[in-house]
Motif scaffolding. Structure first.
Motif, PDB file in Angstrom:
ATOM      1  N   THR A   7       0.829  -1.205   0.000  1.00  0.00           N
ATOM      2  CA  THR A   7       0.000   0.000   0.000  1.00  0.00           C
ATOM      3  C   THR A   7       0.861   1.252   0.000  1.00  0.00           C
ATOM      4  O   THR A   7       1.922   1.297   0.624  1.00  0.00           O
ATOM      5  CB  THR A   7      -0.942   0.037   1.222  1.00  0.00           C
ATOM      6  OG1 THR A   7      -0.183  -0.077   2.413  1.00  0.00           O
ATOM      7  CG2 THR A   7      -1.943  -1.106   1.165  1.00  0.00           C
ATOM      8  N   ASN A   8       0.394   2.213  -0.741  1.00  0.00           N
ATOM      9  CA  ASN A   8       1.005   3.537  -0.804  1.00  0.00           C
ATOM     10  C   ASN A   8       2.450   3.499  -1.290  1.00  0.00           C
ATOM     11  O   ASN A   8       3.329   4.130  -0.701  1.00  0.00           O
ATOM     12  CB  ASN A   8       0.898   4.246   0.552  1.00  0.00           C
ATOM     13  CG  ASN A   8       1.052   5.743   0.418  1.00  0.00           C
ATOM     14  OD1 ASN A   8       0.894   6.312  -0.654  1.00  0.00           O
ATOM     15  ND2 ASN A   8       1.370   6.397   1.519  1.00  0.00           N
ATOM     16  N   ILE A   9       2.682   2.775  -2.381  1.00  0.00           N
ATOM     17  CA  ILE A   9       3.984   2.843  -3.052  1.00  0.00           C
ATOM     18  C   ILE A   9       4.023   4.219  -3.721  1.00  0.00           C
ATOM     19  O   ILE A   9       3.171   4.531  -4.553  1.00  0.00           O
ATOM     20  CB  ILE A   9       4.135   1.737  -4.113  1.00  0.00           C
ATOM     21  CG1 ILE A   9       3.951   0.357  -3.490  1.00  0.00           C
ATOM     22  CG2 ILE A   9       5.483   1.854  -4.822  1.00  0.00           C
ATOM     23  CD1 ILE A   9       3.800  -0.759  -4.518  1.00  0.00           C
ATOM     24  N   ARG A  10       4.976   5.035  -3.345  1.00  0.00           N
ATOM     25  CA  ARG A  10       5.027   6.401  -3.863  1.00  0.00           C
ATOM     26  C   ARG A  10       6.115   6.531  -4.921  1.00  0.00           C
ATOM     27  O   ARG A  10       7.240   6.070  -4.711  1.00  0.00           O
ATOM     28  CB  ARG A  10       5.270   7.375  -2.720  1.00  0.00           C
ATOM     29  CG  ARG A  10       4.073   7.476  -1.788  1.00  0.00           C
ATOM     30  CD  ARG A  10       4.452   8.231  -0.558  1.00  0.00           C
ATOM     31  NE  ARG A  10       5.481   7.473   0.153  1.00  0.00           N
ATOM     32  CZ  ARG A  10       5.414   7.129   1.428  1.00  0.00           C
ATOM     33  NH1 ARG A  10       4.395   7.485   2.147  1.00  0.00           N
ATOM     34  NH2 ARG A  10       6.393   6.447   1.988  1.00  0.00           N
ATOM     35  N   THR A  11       5.748   7.159  -6.034  1.00  0.00           N
ATOM     36  CA  THR A  11       6.723   7.426  -7.082  1.00  0.00           C
ATOM     37  C   THR A  11       6.533   8.847  -7.601  1.00  0.00           C
ATOM     38  O   THR A  11       5.462   9.433  -7.457  1.00  0.00           O
ATOM     39  CB  THR A  11       6.597   6.456  -8.280  1.00  0.00           C
ATOM     40  OG1 THR A  11       5.391   6.721  -8.989  1.00  0.00           O
ATOM     41  CG2 THR A  11       6.634   5.004  -7.834  1.00  0.00           C
ATOM     42  N   PHE A  12       7.576   9.366  -8.188  1.00  0.00           N
ATOM     43  CA  PHE A  12       7.494  10.611  -8.945  1.00  0.00           C
ATOM     44  C   PHE A  12       7.700  10.207 -10.390  1.00  0.00           C
ATOM     45  O   PHE A  12       8.759   9.703 -10.759  1.00  0.00           O
ATOM     46  CB  PHE A  12       8.550  11.622  -8.499  1.00  0.00           C
ATOM     47  CG  PHE A  12       8.351  12.972  -9.109  1.00  0.00           C
ATOM     48  CD1 PHE A  12       7.480  13.880  -8.525  1.00  0.00           C
ATOM     49  CD2 PHE A  12       9.002  13.327 -10.268  1.00  0.00           C
ATOM     50  CE1 PHE A  12       7.269  15.124  -9.086  1.00  0.00           C
ATOM     51  CE2 PHE A  12       8.807  14.574 -10.840  1.00  0.00           C
ATOM     52  CZ  PHE A  12       7.938  15.472 -10.250  1.00  0.00           C
ATOM     53  N   SER A  13       6.660  10.388 -11.212  1.00  0.00           N
ATOM     54  CA  SER A  13       6.685   9.883 -12.582  1.00  0.00           C
ATOM     55  C   SER A  13       6.199  10.951 -13.543  1.00  0.00           C
ATOM     56  O   SER A  13       5.719  12.004 -13.134  1.00  0.00           O
ATOM     57  CB  SER A  13       5.816   8.626 -12.682  1.00  0.00           C
ATOM     58  OG  SER A  13       6.244   7.639 -11.767  1.00  0.00           O
TER      59      SER A  13
END
Length: 118
Positions: A7-13
């Motif tokens: 849950t809540n895997i954060r990326t800047f894409s």
């Protein structure tokens, strides 16, 4: 059977249809749920007998780094890779959220949800 959730895997894409989105990027959240047989690993206490969530996270991060116009496209790529590379996965559900999307309103996020089973 059992469930593994990330849950809540954060990326800047850099996903999106607008040229600006390709240049400035955005924050994203990915939630991933897979169904698999957890009985062997529950008995043996061995990583080789389960789906390693490190591999799940790696696939998400790698695919989120490849630009797509649509969230549906990147979600499908993640689904396809998980099912191809992690054979014990029987079913997968993914939610990809673009946080603070540029849609001209006060919107916290836009989410797409997809699922597939073997």
């Amino acid at each position: 059977m059992g469930i593994i959730k990330l849950t809540n895997i954060r990326t800047f894409s850099y996903h999106g249809c607008l040229e600006e989105e390709a240049k400035i990027g955005s924050n994203y959240r990915v939630d991933l749920t897979v169904k698999t047989n957890l009985k062997p690993s529950a008995q043996t206490d061995e990583l080789n007998d389960t789906v390693d969530y490190v591999d799940l996270n790696r696939i998400v991060v790698e695919e989120m780094a490849i630009r797509a116009k649509l969230l549906e496209h990147v979600a499908q790529r993640i689904i396809d890779r998980v099912l191809k590379e992690l054979l014990p996965v029987l079913k997968i559900k993914i939610e990809v959220t673009k946080l603070n999307p540029p849609i001209g309103g006060d919107v916290e996020g836009v989410t797409i949800r997809m699922k597939k089973k073997r």
